[in-house]
Design a protein around this motif. Structure first.
Motif, mmCIF file in Angstrom:
data_model
loop_
_atom_site.group_PDB
_atom_site.id
_atom_site.type_symbol
_atom_site.label_atom_id
_atom_site.label_comp_id
_atom_site.label_asym_id
_atom_site.label_seq_id
_atom_site.Cartn_x
_atom_site.Cartn_y
_atom_site.Cartn_z
ATOM 1 N N UNK B 383 0.844 -1.202 0.000
ATOM 2 C CA UNK B 383 0.000 0.000 0.000
ATOM 3 C C UNK B 383 0.875 1.246 0.000
ATOM 4 N N UNK B 388 -0.908 4.490 -2.055
ATOM 5 C CA UNK B 388 -2.329 4.611 -1.732
ATOM 6 C C UNK B 388 -2.471 5.049 -0.280
ATOM 7 N N UNK B 421 -0.177 3.640 -10.719
ATOM 8 C CA UNK B 421 -1.026 2.584 -11.283
ATOM 9 C C UNK B 421 -0.174 1.362 -11.639
ATOM 10 N N UNK B 428 -0.445 -6.007 -6.898
ATOM 11 C CA UNK B 428 -1.657 -6.831 -6.845
ATOM 12 C C UNK B 428 -1.481 -8.132 -7.604
ATOM 13 N N UNK B 431 -0.255 -10.353 -5.075
ATOM 14 C CA UNK B 431 -1.342 -10.562 -4.133
ATOM 15 C C UNK B 431 -2.340 -11.579 -4.681
ATOM 16 N N UNK B 432 -2.648 -11.454 -5.986
ATOM 17 C CA UNK B 432 -3.619 -12.354 -6.594
ATOM 18 C C UNK B 432 -3.118 -13.795 -6.542
ATOM 19 N N UNK B 435 -4.019 -15.564 -3.432
ATOM 20 C CA UNK B 435 -5.442 -15.895 -3.236
ATOM 21 C C UNK B 435 -5.876 -17.103 -4.036
ATOM 22 N N UNK B 436 -5.029 -17.509 -4.985
ATOM 23 C CA UNK B 436 -5.367 -18.633 -5.826
ATOM 24 C C UNK B 436 -5.579 -19.874 -4.965
ATOM 25 N N UNK B 437 -6.620 -20.631 -5.269
ATOM 26 C CA UNK B 437 -6.853 -21.872 -4.539
ATOM 27 C C UNK B 437 -6.585 -23.015 -5.493
ATOM 28 N N UNK C 144 -9.141 -0.965 -1.211
ATOM 29 C CA UNK C 144 -8.187 -1.982 -0.777
ATOM 30 C C UNK C 144 -8.869 -3.064 0.039
ATOM 31 N N UNK C 147 -11.163 -5.518 -2.161
ATOM 32 C CA UNK C 147 -10.543 -6.435 -3.116
ATOM 33 C C UNK C 147 -10.463 -7.867 -2.579
ATOM 34 N N UNK C 148 -9.955 -8.069 -1.330
ATOM 35 C CA UNK C 148 -9.885 -9.443 -0.831
ATOM 36 C C UNK C 148 -11.259 -10.100 -0.732
ATOM 37 N N UNK C 152 -12.478 -13.497 -2.813
ATOM 38 C CA UNK C 152 -12.495 -14.419 -1.683
ATOM 39 C C UNK C 152 -12.487 -15.887 -2.086
ATOM 40 N N UNK C 153 -13.218 -16.240 -3.130
ATOM 41 C CA UNK C 153 -13.324 -17.661 -3.484
ATOM 42 C C UNK C 153 -12.065 -18.215 -4.114
ATOM 43 N N UNK C 154 -11.190 -17.322 -4.620
ATOM 44 C CA UNK C 154 -9.902 -17.769 -5.136
ATOM 45 C C UNK C 154 -9.980 -18.538 -6.433
ATOM 46 N N UNK C 156 -10.485 -18.832 -10.682
ATOM 47 C CA UNK C 156 -10.025 -18.014 -11.808
ATOM 48 C C UNK C 156 -10.992 -16.876 -12.073
ATOM 49 N N UNK C 159 -10.738 -14.163 -9.475
ATOM 50 C CA UNK C 159 -9.509 -13.382 -9.602
ATOM 51 C C UNK C 159 -9.603 -12.424 -10.787
ATOM 52 N N UNK C 166 -10.251 -3.808 -9.683
ATOM 53 C CA UNK C 166 -9.124 -2.936 -9.355
ATOM 54 C C UNK C 166 -8.824 -1.940 -10.449
ATOM 55 N N UNK C 170 -9.111 1.659 -9.012
ATOM 56 C CA UNK C 170 -7.848 2.375 -8.828
ATOM 57 C C UNK C 170 -7.706 3.481 -9.864
#
Lengths: 101, 488, 498
Positions: B383, B388, B421, B428, B431-432, B435-437, C144, C147-148, C152-154, C156, C159, C166, C170
């Motif tokens: 951040x 930001x 930007x 991000x 960050x993404x 979050x990937x599962x 910010x 976004x999470x 949340x479900x992660x 494709x 995302x 974003x 942004x």
């Protein structure tokens, strides 16, 4: 031509040679020697300034050159250690062309 | 003045003693000695800041040897900010290293760490150009040693590249200093400023000095040595290098620029520095976006962030006092925010790599569930780097925006905005990945020590809190001193 | 200084501290986490009620902190701030309850509820902000912290939705930042309500001030999903239902609309903006967005997508009301901020209930669901009728004031927009209602959850029923002192009209 100008021009010449060698060569030891040449040129210029005053010379540049030589020796020693290790690992005296991954 | 009366010499004596002791002492005493050293450093730094705040800039001649032959030290508000910044960042990195490094590695780490700190303090406090040179060289040697002791092939290659670039840079600087001495007959910054006159020699000297320092700061396009060195070193070393080491040459550049009135006489050089900064922001950001190696993303982000700091130079313009003040404050705040955030980000990245055991971004899948604290630390640092709100990085960007609007140089607004930007894009992106599962992995991750997670978090939180407490550093750097007088 | 001055900070801190504690809790402490969440939401509600009484006495508590030379963070509770803060804190309580029920037995709840509370903290910051700088800070913090939740479900898809979200927000944030910075460069720090200061600036630099107005509105318009910046909203529908409720009703979209209210009324001043000709483009865009959103909603087959485009259209009612010069338009816009929140949150709760209980996502799957889930369907019906604008549900009140406001402002063509949009609303909601109540069930439900209760679990059902009842009450008792309408009238009376 007075003596301090000789020092100055000689120093500038050495610096130019050193810079050229440093950029031109790829062999690590050659580049290191070129760096030392560059350094000596700089010290020569400084010593030249010490002679400017008539008779008793200015002590400051002398002190600077002494310190500078010590620092350069230390840097050279570190570089030599690293180069030797590199040679042991890779059997090479040059770095690969491009390090971007 | 004796050693006892001022805390200033202690800031050099303690780390040098620390370096010697940690080299000589047996293994089990090393960490204890370092802990003691760090504590006394913090005390000395706080004492000195108290003195500076109470009674203005301090001057100290080492061993009572007066200039020109002796070593003179000088502490003003700006120097104090850097002393405190390096004390905070170094001690947290040391704490991290204590858990991160195995005992046999620590034997090499501590002496180099202390040399690094000694040379940093030497540079912040130096009152003349030659001491700056000695500090810069010592810093290079310590930093290169720290990069090399990761002891694999890549880091060795990186350290050789780093050493050669740095040697060239400092030799250029030394040649410049020699020419300055020839032209002005003095090396002390204040008497140089007093007797300053422009001539061909001065111009060549300034060009050499600026060029050498730019190379050492890794300013685009002279940055190629930085990503391998910062990305390849061990984690606490990367943090120290990115947060503090590159700031040293930048600090010197700033001192020269303002105290010797370079901004007044070479406005085109100022614009050139700004253009290089813009180049760094875009190129560094673009390259960060393309990396697959986590620490290389962070390392390229350093290249981009250096660009933001450089934007300060074109904004320091003669005749526009308000805009220049804002630029000075914004640039320094940017530097401070970057030091905190980048150190936090490198430490958090190191923790993530310990968890996955791999350096790639791909391996991060599911990490935001497994290590929320570390991801949080990474995110907070991000951040601030993106600029930001609320964060130190945002406040700094705000000041720089205001300065460019006030001085009518709107094109820097565009650079600042597009740059943030771009940084959002690469941060991000990381960050993404977290979050990937992926599903099949399960939680087969290693676990970093709690102290390592907390140090990362502390630094990142500090970079956020800076957004609320920006007045403190700004007041500190605005204390009267030679730099403030020279500021347009 | 007295104790009331610390109230705005306390309101902000209840959700912020809740977020921090939740982040620290281990994943397995579900019960403790839920208790903290609910306790914080209730505490916030109490604080808001206290604050409301203070504000009613014409006392505006304020705290400020100088963060940069000449620039302060200001939290200030005025009547308008209380409108938005009150809405979000009421809806936060119900959305939290709903989310606890919705996410039962799903992973990563610690992370979810932490960011959820952080999101509400930023919404509180937005509503209580006392100048544009503070507003901007919390506005970005909202981006910010949502976004999470979106990713949340992660998966494709989520995302990808997160990335779209974003890019839009942004980008909008940056435009807003440039606008705020430029305004500061011209006139320094302008607290909300100091319109004389802006008037002086407009006198000196009319061109620049018009440009800044455009930048501010464009930056805020991204979150308010004004055409052509609405693209993120339907994409973000992949998020869990409580998040959609949060995005559409409680926080994100409303933050954009609320920001526009602040800029028009408290920075420029409605009269000045009208004189400078800044308002009619806004009216035009809002009208277009209303029709466009309804038209696109008509084409959607996915329930949540249809609701999303309906939000695009409904939020522009608020913008439309703001852009109409005159007290009636103002009241219509402000009151719709509340009404739309209540009705939309109901609809999303119900859509979530259908999806959770029976696995229904598409509109054609809704056939006969009224018999299986009568209470949920009743709540859905109330929300939908309100959206169409049928009396006595709350939506009617908003449309009535908007219509009379348009006449008052001399923009008769707006009536046409309102009528055609109501027809479109009816066209996309009535067939849904027909399927729910009158069509027979077609085969098995896609994915039925076995519950002990006839309708669905109480934690999912009760929030939907309560918000549906509230939107009905807001319409039935519109003239009572406690209604959203009278608060909107109070604001209009007290702050905007000389």
């Amino acid at each position: 031509m007075s003596s301090d100008l000789i020092f100055t021009f000689g120093g500038i010449g050495l610096c130019g040679l050193g810079l050229f060698g440093f950029i031109y060569h790829r062999h690590l030891l050659r580049r290191l020697i070129a760096f030392n040449l560059f350094g000596n040129g700089t010290f020569l210029i400084l010593v030249g300034f010490a002679q400017q005053g008539q008779g008793n010379s200015d002590p400051v540049p002398q002190a600077l050159v002494l310190t500078g030589i010590v620092v350069a020796v230390a840097a050279t020693a570190l570089a030599l250690v690293l180069i030797r290790r590199w040679f042991q690992l890779k059997q090479a005296t040059e770095l690969p062309e491009d390090s971007q991954s | 003045m004796s050693l006892m009366q001022s805390p200033m010499p202690w800031l050099l004596v303690i780390p040098l003693a620390g370096a010697t002791l940690t080299m000589l002492l047996p293994d089990r005493w090393r960490s204890a000695a370092s802990a003691l050293g760090i504590l006394s450093q913090l005390v000395a730094a706080l004492l000195l800041s108290y003195q500076v705040i109470q009674s203005g800039p301090q001057i100290y001649a080492m061993g009572n040897w007066q200039a020109p032959l002796g070593i003179a030290l000088r502490a003003d508000g700006l120097a104090m900010l850097f002393i405190l910044m390096s004390a905070l960042v170094s001690s947290l990195c040391a704490l991290y290293a204590q858990s991160y490094l195995k005992a046999e590695k620590r034997a090499n780490f501590w002496p180099l760490f202390w040399f690094l700190w000694a040379s940093l303090n030497g540079i912040w406090l130096a009152a003349d150009t030659f001491n700056l040179y000695v500090g810069l060289e010592l810093l290079t040697l310590a930093a290169v040693g720290l990069v090399a002791f990761a002891a694999d092939e890549r880091s060795l290659e990186a350290s050789i590249r780093y050493l050669y670039a740095a040697l060239l840079g400092s030799m250029g600087y030394l040649l410049g200093v020699a020419l300055l001495y020839g032209a002005h007959g003095t090396l002390a910054l204040d008497s140089l400023a007093e007797h300053w006159h422009w001539g061909p020699t001065s111009q060549v000297a300034v060009t050499l000095i600026v060029g050498g320092l730019l190379l050492k700061t890794a300013v685009f396009p002279l940055h190629t040595w930085l990503p391998p060195a910062h990305g390849g070193a061990l984690t606490p070393v990367s943090a120290l290098l990115s947060a503090l080491v590159i700031k040293a040459s930048f600090y010197m550049l700033l001192r020269f620029w303002i105290e010797l009135d370079i901004y007044r006489h070479l406005p085109s050089l100022s614009q050139l520095l700004g253009i290089l900064g813009a180049g760094a922001i875009f190129w560094g950001g673009w390259m960060a976006l393309r990396q697959q190696h986590l620490k290389w993303v962070v390392a390229y982000s350093t290249v981009a962030q250096i660009g933001y700091m450089l934007l300060m130079f074109p904004l320091l313009t003669a005749g526009q006092s308000d805009a220049s003040q804002l630029a000075y404050q914004g640039g320094i705040l940017m530097l401070l925010a970057h030091a905190l955030a980048k150190a936090g980000m490198f430490l958090a990245a190191g923790n993530l790599m310990i968890c996955t055991g791999k350096p790639d971004l791909q391996a991060l899948a599911g990490m935001s569930r497994y290590r929320p604290l570390t991801i949080f630390a990474f995110g907070l640092a991000g951040v601030s780097l993106m600029g930001l709100p609320p964060s130190g990085g945002f406040s700094a960007k705000w000041l720089l925006l205001q300065s460019s609007l006030l001085s009518g140089q709107w094109w820097w607004v565009v650079v600042l905005v597009l740059g943030s930007l771009l940084s959002a894009a690469y941060i991000f992106r990381v960050f993404a990945y977290t979050y990937r599962e992926t599903g099949e992995e399960g939680d087969r991750f290693a676990r970093p020590a709690l102290s390592m997670e907390l140090t990362a978090l502390t630094l990142s939180v500090a970079s956020i809190l800076l957004g609320f407490a920006a007045m403190l550093p700004l007041q500190l750097i605005s204390l009267p001193g030679p730099l403030m007088e020279a500021l347009p | 200084m007295n104790w009331t001055n610390s109230l705005p900070l306390a309101v902000l801190m209840t959700s912020f501290l809740a977020a921090m504690i939740i982040f620290m809790l281990p994943e397995s402490r579900h019960r403790l986490r839920s208790s903290i969440n609910i306790a914080a939401a209730c505490l916030k509600l109490v604080l808001i009620i206290l604050l409301l009484q203070v504000v009613l006495r014409q006392d505006y508590p304020e705290v400020s902190l100088e963060v940069l030379p000449g620039l302060s963070l200001i939290l200030r509770a005025d009547a308008l701030a209380m409108l938005f803060a009150g809405l979000s804190s009421v809806l936060w309580l119900f959305t939290t309850l709903y989310a606890i029920g919705y996410l039962e037995n799903s992973p990563n709840r610690s992370r979810f509820f932490g960011y959820f509370s952080l999101c509400v903290a930023s919404t509180m910051g937005i509503s209580l902000a006392g100048n544009l700088f503070t507003f901007l800070i919390f506005y970005e913090l909202l981006t910010l912290s949502t976004y999470p939740l979106v990713v949340h479900r992660g998966t494709e898809a989520s995302l990808r939705a997160g990335r779209t979200y974003l890019i839009y927000t942004l980008g909008g944030g940056v435009v807003l930042l440039v606008g705020v910075a430029a305004l500061y460069a011209l006139g320094g720090d302008i607290p909300f309500g100091n319109t004389e200061q802006t008037a002086a600036l407009v006198g000196t630099w009319p061109g620049w001030m018009a440009l800044i107005f455009a930048l501010l509105i464009a930056g805020l318009g991204v979150k308010a999903a004004i055409f052509p910046f609405h693209g993120w909203l339907p994409t973000a529908m992949v998020a869990p239902a409580p998040v959609s409720a949060l995005l559409h009703a409680v926080a994100v979209v409303k933050a954009g609309a609320f920001g526009i209210v602040r800029v028009v009324y408290d920075i420029y001043g409605i009269e000045l903006a009208w004189q400078q000709g800044l308002l009619w483009p806004l009216t035009l865009i809002a009208s277009f967005t209303i029709l466009y959103g309804s038209w696109r909603a008509l084409q959607q087959v996915d329930i949540k997508k249809r609701l999303a485009f309906s939000t695009v259209s409904q939020v522009s009612y608020i913008i439309l009301g703001i852009s109409l010069f005159g007290p009636l338009g103002t009241i219509g816009g402000l009151v719709h901020l509340l009404h739309q929140g209540l009705m939309k949150v109901t609809l999303f709760f119900c859509a979530g209930n259908y999806a959770e209980t029976l696995g229904i996502h598409k509109i054609h799957e809704l056939d006969g669901v009224g018999k299986r889930m009568p209470l949920t369907s009743a709540a859905f019906t109330l929300g939908a009728l309100g959206m169409i604008g049928l009396p006595p549900v709350a939506g009617f009140i908003s449309k009535w004031y908007l219509g009379t406001g348009a006449l008052e402002a001399g923009m008769d063509w707006v009536i046409l927009v309102l009528i055609s949009s109501s027809l479109l609303n009816a066209a996309y909601f009535l067939p849904v209602l027909q399927r729910i109540w009158f069509n027979p069930q077609q085969g098995d439900w896609p994915d039925e959850m076995i519950t002990r209760w006839r309708d669905t679990t109480p934690l999912l059902l009760i929030p939907a029923l309560v918000t549906a009842t509230l939107s009905l009450l807001a319409g039935l008792f519109a003239s009572s002192v406690l209604s959203p309408l009278s608060w909107a009238e109070l604001i209009t009376l007290r702050e905007y009209l000389p």
